[in-house]
Scaffold this motif. Structure first.
Motif, PDB file in Angstrom:
ATOM      1  N   TRP A 231      75.438  44.082  34.541  1.00  6.88           N
ATOM      2  CA  TRP A 231      74.823  44.091  33.211  1.00  6.88           C
ATOM      3  C   TRP A 231      73.502  43.344  33.303  1.00  6.88           C
ATOM      4  O   TRP A 231      73.444  42.131  33.213  1.00  6.88           O
ATOM      5  N   SER A 234      71.298  40.566  30.550  1.00  5.60           N
ATOM      6  CA  SER A 234      72.497  40.237  29.771  1.00  5.60           C
ATOM      7  C   SER A 234      72.225  39.173  28.720  1.00  5.60           C
ATOM      8  O   SER A 234      72.976  39.065  27.743  1.00  5.60           O
ATOM      9  N   ASP A 255      82.489  39.372  23.179  1.00  7.84           N
ATOM     10  CA  ASP A 255      83.761  39.008  23.811  1.00  7.84           C
ATOM     11  C   ASP A 255      84.732  40.180  23.820  1.00  7.84           C
ATOM     12  O   ASP A 255      85.378  40.467  24.836  1.00  7.84           O
ATOM     13  N   VAL A 258      83.625  42.924  26.342  1.00  9.12           N
ATOM     14  CA  VAL A 258      83.893  42.519  27.721  1.00  9.12           C
ATOM     15  C   VAL A 258      85.391  42.523  27.993  1.00  9.12           C
ATOM     16  O   VAL A 258      85.847  42.967  29.051  1.00  9.12           O
ATOM     17  N   GLU A 262      87.221  44.571  30.976  1.00  6.92           N
ATOM     18  CA  GLU A 262      87.962  43.862  32.020  1.00  6.92           C
ATOM     19  C   GLU A 262      89.450  44.195  31.990  1.00  6.92           C
ATOM     20  O   GLU A 262      90.115  44.217  33.039  1.00  6.92           O
ATOM     21  N   VAL A 268      82.785  42.836  35.339  1.00  8.33           N
ATOM     22  CA  VAL A 268      81.501  42.729  34.663  1.00  8.33           C
ATOM     23  C   VAL A 268      80.702  41.597  35.301  1.00  8.33           C
ATOM     24  O   VAL A 268      81.146  40.441  35.330  1.00  8.33           O
ATOM     25  N   PHE A 270      77.186  39.681  34.959  1.00  4.19           N
ATOM     26  CA  PHE A 270      76.010  39.458  34.135  1.00  4.19           C
ATOM     27  C   PHE A 270      74.837  39.056  35.019  1.00  4.19           C
ATOM     28  O   PHE A 270      74.950  38.163  35.854  1.00  4.19           O
TER      29      PHE A 270
END
Length: 271
Positions: A231, A234, A255, A258, A262, A268, A270
């Motif tokens: 990402w 980010s 949140d 993500v 996940e 992920v 960043f």
């Protein structure tokens, strides 16, 4: 260019028309899925519309289909409203049920206007009309074309990306790593525009809400998890999405996004 196609098993074409009015009238803010007071279930109940078809080139066929000989004059039929590119190829469709012809009139210059009554599962996004027009001339060939749309109209881009039947709707083969350009994420819809292109190229679709994103991670609209998502930029998302309330204790919209990724095996990263 638009046309009506009967949902009769034979796909009987009921005529082409140059434009449609009072059809693209909805707006579902992508943030509303996180708001417990938003009417997020409204689209599941369906809605009635009275769109106006401008300039049918086969008015006889349209009137006969919606006012059949020997019928009551208001016998409802089900149709597909097809959208076409400049070559006439169908690039997308909306299903309309219980269609009747409410009014037939002639505008100045002899242009026919047919006003229908019909039922749709959800209101077509207001912002989708101009996107369909643009994609009828040329489907996206570069990422970030959606950035030129103002906030509030990017939900329309997502609707077109989901329904589009052309090259932009093709999906990428699965890879071990994908890159999400986060520099232009300035609202929730922007995230879905960006991840759609990260996963499926220009004009690509990979969900427009958390439930749809979760479905896509199983491979229905592109590469399935697991994979790594880098990402980029980010900090933009952290500033924007991280500040939006998700109506969950100690959780932001960022949140929840993500967590969705996940949970299905996406790593992920960043950057």
């Amino acid at each position: 260019m638009f046309s009506l196609r009967a949902d009769d098993g034979d796909d009987t074409r009921l005529g082409f028309f140059s434009d449609i009015r009072d059809f693209f009238t909805g707006h579902e803010d992508a943030l509303s899925e996180f708001d417990p007071e938003a009417d997020v279930d409204g689209e599941d109940r369906g809605c009635w519309l009275s769109p106006r078809l401008i300039g049918p080139d086969a008015p006889g066929a349209l009137r006969r289909a919606l006012h059949p000989e020997g019928g009551s004059g208001d016998d409802p039929v089900n149709v597909w409203i097809d959208l076409h590119d400049t070559t006439g190829r169908t690039i997308g469709s909306y299903f309309a049920g219980a269609v009747t012809l409410e009014r037939w009139e002639e505008e100045e210059g002899g242009t026919a206007v047919a006003t229908l009554s019909c039922w749709l599962a959800s209101l077509p996004e207001a912002g989708a009309h101009e996107v369909w027009k643009a994609w009828s001339r040329r489907s996206p060939t570069a990422v970030n074309d959606w950035v030129s749309l103002p906030i509030g109209q990017r939900e329309g881009w997502l609707e077109v990306a989901r329904k589009y039947l052309g090259a932009a709707g093709k999906v990428n083969p699965r890879r071990e790593q994908y890159t999400l350009d986060g520099a232009n994420i300035s609202d929730v819809a922007s995230f879905y525009c960006a991840i759609g292109e990260a996963m499926n190229g220009p004009g690509g679709y990979y969900g427009s809400n958390l439930a749809a994103l979760d479905d896509c991670l199983f491979g229905g609209f592109g590469p399935a998890a697991p994979f790594r998502l880098v990402w980029e930029s980010s900090e933009v998302a952290a500033d924007m999405l991280g500040g939006l309330p998700a109506y969950h204790p100690n959780a932001s919209v960022l949140d929840l996004i993500v967590n969705c990724l996940e949970r299905r095996g996406v790593t992920v990263e960043f950057a």
